[in-house]
Design an enzyme around this catalytic site. Structure first.
Site, PDB file in Angstrom:
ATOM      1  N   CYS A 173      10.980 -11.593 -91.761  1.00  0.00           N
ATOM      2  CA  CYS A 173      11.838 -12.123 -90.483  1.00  0.00           C
ATOM      3  C   CYS A 173      11.856 -13.508 -90.620  1.00  0.00           C
ATOM      4  O   CYS A 173      12.787 -14.113 -90.213  1.00  0.00           O
ATOM      5  CB  CYS A 173      10.788 -11.781 -89.042  1.00  0.00           C
ATOM      6  SG  CYS A 173      11.002 -10.134 -88.652  1.00  0.00           S
ATOM      7  N   GLU A 206       7.687  -9.855 -81.357  1.00  0.00           N
ATOM      8  CA  GLU A 206       8.156 -10.682 -82.838  1.00  0.00           C
ATOM      9  C   GLU A 206       9.386 -10.011 -82.973  1.00  0.00           C
ATOM     10  O   GLU A 206       9.289  -8.649 -83.480  1.00  0.00           O
ATOM     11  CB  GLU A 206       7.072 -10.881 -83.551  1.00  0.00           C
ATOM     12  CG  GLU A 206       7.464 -11.939 -84.566  1.00  0.00           C
ATOM     13  CD  GLU A 206       8.299 -11.675 -85.831  1.00  0.00           C
ATOM     14  OE1 GLU A 206       9.342 -11.109 -85.416  1.00  0.00           O
ATOM     15  OE2 GLU A 206       7.438 -11.956 -87.009  1.00  0.00           O
TER      16      GLU A 206
END
Length: 460
Positions: free
Chosen positions: A270, A237
């Site tokens: 994020c 990720e």
């Protein structure tokens, strides 16, 4: 840190920093080659017995771990705050999410997710076993130290793996705590924390006895992990730079919600909104409303600091290089004695080109950029026009239009009239340069398992 420090079993460094003050707060161990080798060997030895437990027993032990975290919740809150400077309410909410996720995976592993077995071939009976990969290295970032660790280790443990957890260099506190609780509840060497720096992470990734790697961090770090991992399973990720498409009929709460979400955790998320995209007809109104909402949010009282001096310098570099001609900058309200912390004000940047550094790069701070385009198709092109593709949101009241745009967006997660709302039941994962693999939901279990088909001749 000298290059050969990782040949020592217990190299040590100090220089943990309090991001609220900028002052040193403690030392921490850096795990060198000897410590990594010993931890990997212990995890390897512990894994068969952990995997051999029934799903019910693994579940009960994970529930005990969740209870231990819950019992020590305030200690975990303080540990999270020590390395991040988060307000107590933010840290407390994140610990609650961690407890919930451990319990979620303790239950999820007891469900049967395999393809149905049965009579698939003449004279044969078949079934599918989901087996653990073995030893997992989980390398997690500093923005949500325990939460990102739980996203990785909870499904990996539930699936029958042992886990070596490498926290970020600046935030080892809560990871060390959870390893202590795991030893008491799960058993020795089932979940081990290895604090250290990038060298420690590289030792783990390159170790031949590690079967899979879960990494959350930067694109550069992810590419390094992928290169070192070879053919082993890797889950990545790698960031967001997320778009928020604001239509002329967006709900009244849109700008306030976007600003609150963009400044949560000082924008160090994020999946936080970063790039606001509007049509020309509602551009000026959106900028004005975002600026008013941002003026009401103050670093120091409403959200915390950036994590480190390096992050502050990176933030300053991107903002300094931006060509935005309109800048709405909020206030900083640092407490007495915290003036030298890594506080950065909330900002709205407008009237800037599409190739501006603040648009093309993930700023990872309390900043929203605003751009106007001619029509809905241009909204989609602008949203999809950056390398990242983690998450996005659409804001409007016309159901057919918002759903059409949500479908057209290239992102692993899309919200409509909300943003950054997640739960254990729903998957989260990136596309393009935001990574590969899935976090959260029962789908994450498959990241740490592999199927084995067993077919039996029942005619003889």
């Amino acid at each position: 840190m000298t290059p050969d420090a990782h040949t020592a079993p217990d190299a040590t460094a100090t220089l943990l920093t309090d991001p609220c003050t900028g002052r040193s707060r403690a030392g921490f161990p850096v795990s060198g080659r000897g410590r990594v080798d010993a931890a990997v060997a212990a995890a390897r030895a512990a894994q068969p017995a952990w995997a051999a437990l029934t799903t019910g027993e693994r579940s009960r032990r994970m529930l005990a771990l969740a209870a231990a975290v819950e019992d020590g919740a305030e200690q975990y809150v303080r540990a999270e705050q020590a390395g991040t400077g988060k307000p107590a309410a933010e840290a407390r909410g994140e610990i609650e999410q961690c407890i919930d996720l451990i319990r979620f995976y303790a239950g999820a592993v007891r469900a049967d997710l395999a393809p149905g077995g049965g009579h698939r071939l003449p004279g044969r009976e078949s079934w599918v076993r989901w087996e653990p990969l073995g030893v997992i290295a989980a390398i997690v970032p500093w923005n949500y130290p325990l939460l990102m660790a739980v996203w990785r280790f909870a499904p990996a443990l539930a699936a029958g793996n042992t886990v070596l957890l490498k926290p970020a260099e600046t935030t080892p506190d809560s990871a060390l705590l959870v390893a202590e609780d795991a030893r008491e509840t799960l058993g020795p060497d089932v979940l081990t924390t290895l604090p250290g720096d990038r060298g420690t992470g590289r030792l783990l990734v390159g170790h031949e006895a590690v079967d899979g790697i879960a990494f959350t961090g930067s694109r550069t770090g992810g590419l390094d992990v992928a290169a070192r991992a070879g053919l082993r399973r890797v889950s990545l990720e790698l960031g967001g730079n997320c778009a928020a498409l604001v239509l002329p009929d967006a709900p009244d709460h849109t700008c306030e919600t976007l600003v609150r979400t963009a400044t949560y955790n000082a924008g160090q998320s994020c999946a936080a909104p970063a790039r606001v995209l509007t049509l020309r007809e509602n551009y000026e109104r959106t900028v004005t409303q975002l600026a008013a909402a941002m003026a009401a949010r103050r670093a120091g009282t409403d959200f915390g600091p950036l994590n480190s001096l390096d992050q502050a310098k990176r933030f300053d570099g991107i903002i300094g290089a931006s060509r935005a001609r309109v800048r709405h900058i909020a206030e900083v309200a640092a407490a007495d004695g915290e003036e030298d912390g890594y506080w950065r004000p909330g900002m709205v940047l407008a009237d800037l080109p599409g190739d501006d550094p603040a648009v093309r790069e993930e700023v990872f701070g309390p900043v929203l950029t605003v751009q106007a385009v001619a029509g809905p198709e241009e909204l989609v092109r602008a949203a999809n026009g950056v390398p990242h593709a983690l998450a996005a949101s659409v804001w409007g009241r016309t159901t057919s239009e918002v759903l059409r745009l949500a479908t057209a967006l290239e992102a692993g997660e899309v919200w409509v009239n909300c943003h950054l709302e997640q739960t254990g039941e729903l998957p989260h994962g990136g596309r393009k340069q935001s990574g590969t693999g899935t976090d959260l939901s029962v789908l994450a279990l498959a990241e740490y398992q592999r199927p084995k088909t067993v077919t039996v001749n029942v005619e003889r």
